[in-house]
Design a protein around this motif. Sequence first.
Motif, short mmCIF file in Angstrom:
data_model
loop_
_atom_site.label_atom_id
_atom_site.label_comp_id
_atom_site.label_asym_id
_atom_site.label_seq_id
_atom_site.Cartn_x
_atom_site.Cartn_y
_atom_site.Cartn_z
N VAL A 1 0.85 -1.21 0.00
CA VAL A 1 0.00 0.00 0.00
C VAL A 1 0.88 1.25 0.00
N ILE A 2 1.95 1.25 0.79
CA ILE A 2 2.85 2.40 0.83
C ILE A 2 3.44 2.66 -0.55
N MET A 3 3.88 1.59 -1.21
CA MET A 3 4.47 1.77 -2.54
C MET A 3 3.44 2.31 -3.53
N LEU A 4 2.24 1.76 -3.51
CA LEU A 4 1.18 2.22 -4.42
C LEU A 4 0.82 3.67 -4.14
N LYS A 5 0.65 3.99 -2.88
CA LYS A 5 0.28 5.36 -2.50
C LYS A 5 1.38 6.35 -2.87
N THR A 6 2.63 5.96 -2.73
CA THR A 6 3.75 6.82 -3.08
C THR A 6 3.77 7.10 -4.58
N VAL A 7 3.56 6.06 -5.38
CA VAL A 7 3.54 6.25 -6.83
C VAL A 7 2.39 7.16 -7.23
N VAL A 8 1.21 6.92 -6.67
CA VAL A 8 0.05 7.77 -6.97
C VAL A 8 0.32 9.20 -6.51
N GLY A 9 0.91 9.36 -5.35
CA GLY A 9 1.24 10.70 -4.85
C GLY A 9 2.20 11.45 -5.76
N ALA B 1 5.87 8.81 1.89
CA ALA B 1 5.69 7.59 2.69
C ALA B 1 5.88 7.82 4.18
N ASP B 2 6.24 9.03 4.58
CA ASP B 2 6.61 9.32 5.95
C ASP B 2 5.51 8.99 6.95
N SER B 3 4.28 9.46 6.72
CA SER B 3 3.22 9.22 7.70
C SER B 3 2.91 7.73 7.81
N ASP B 4 3.00 7.02 6.71
CA ASP B 4 2.75 5.58 6.74
C ASP B 4 3.81 4.87 7.56
N LEU B 5 5.06 5.25 7.36
CA LEU B 5 6.15 4.63 8.11
C LEU B 5 6.05 4.98 9.59
N ASP B 6 5.58 6.20 9.90
CA ASP B 6 5.36 6.57 11.30
C ASP B 6 4.31 5.67 11.94
N GLY B 7 3.24 5.37 11.19
CA GLY B 7 2.22 4.47 11.70
C GLY B 7 2.76 3.07 11.94
#
Length: 189
Positions: free
Chosen positions: A32-40, A87-93
């Motif tokens: 999900v992080i990878m997908l969200k980063t690409v979309v971002g 990806a920062d907020s995701d990694l924080d979670g």
Amino acid sequence: LPMAFVNFLVLPGMFYAAFSGDQTNTHKAFAVIMLKTVVGLLVQTLIGRKVAAWYGVDDHLTKQWLHASIASPVWVFYMMIAIIELADSDLDGLNAGSAWRLPPHIQDRFRAAWIHVPMVGQIAVALGINGILTLIIVFASLVQAIELGSLLWTLYNDILPALEVYDERSISATSHWARVYLQVQHVCD
């Protein structure tokens, strides 16, 4: 704006993925992080092109600049920073969630390191590393929610009514739209 909402929806999922301790959940979280980063990155690229178009920058010039920039080490550095920021907020979670699964001896070392720190040491010892990291992401999420609410308030009450007065191609309208897009870009990361 949808990316800003996605950040709020994904963060608790990231926390749970690490908190659960299930490796399958963690692998899904990284996907999900990878997908969200690409979309971002795509959304931010589209925003940049839209702002450039409003300021009259030719798309051909943008492509020339982009091709010249890609070869630059500075461009690579900025792209790495952008990916980390997305990806920062995701990694924080993930970090906060995984802190709840730390072995007791690691938690004891954390408490021992903080016990003698004046004023905040007692709070750190009482909360533990897991409580502190969880409070940090809850606080950061609240700040982001307030910022997003403020952006929406400004958009609907100040910027959109002002745009009704301006011709779409005027400098004032362009400045207002650029301001909205840049704020949206900030909220998206």
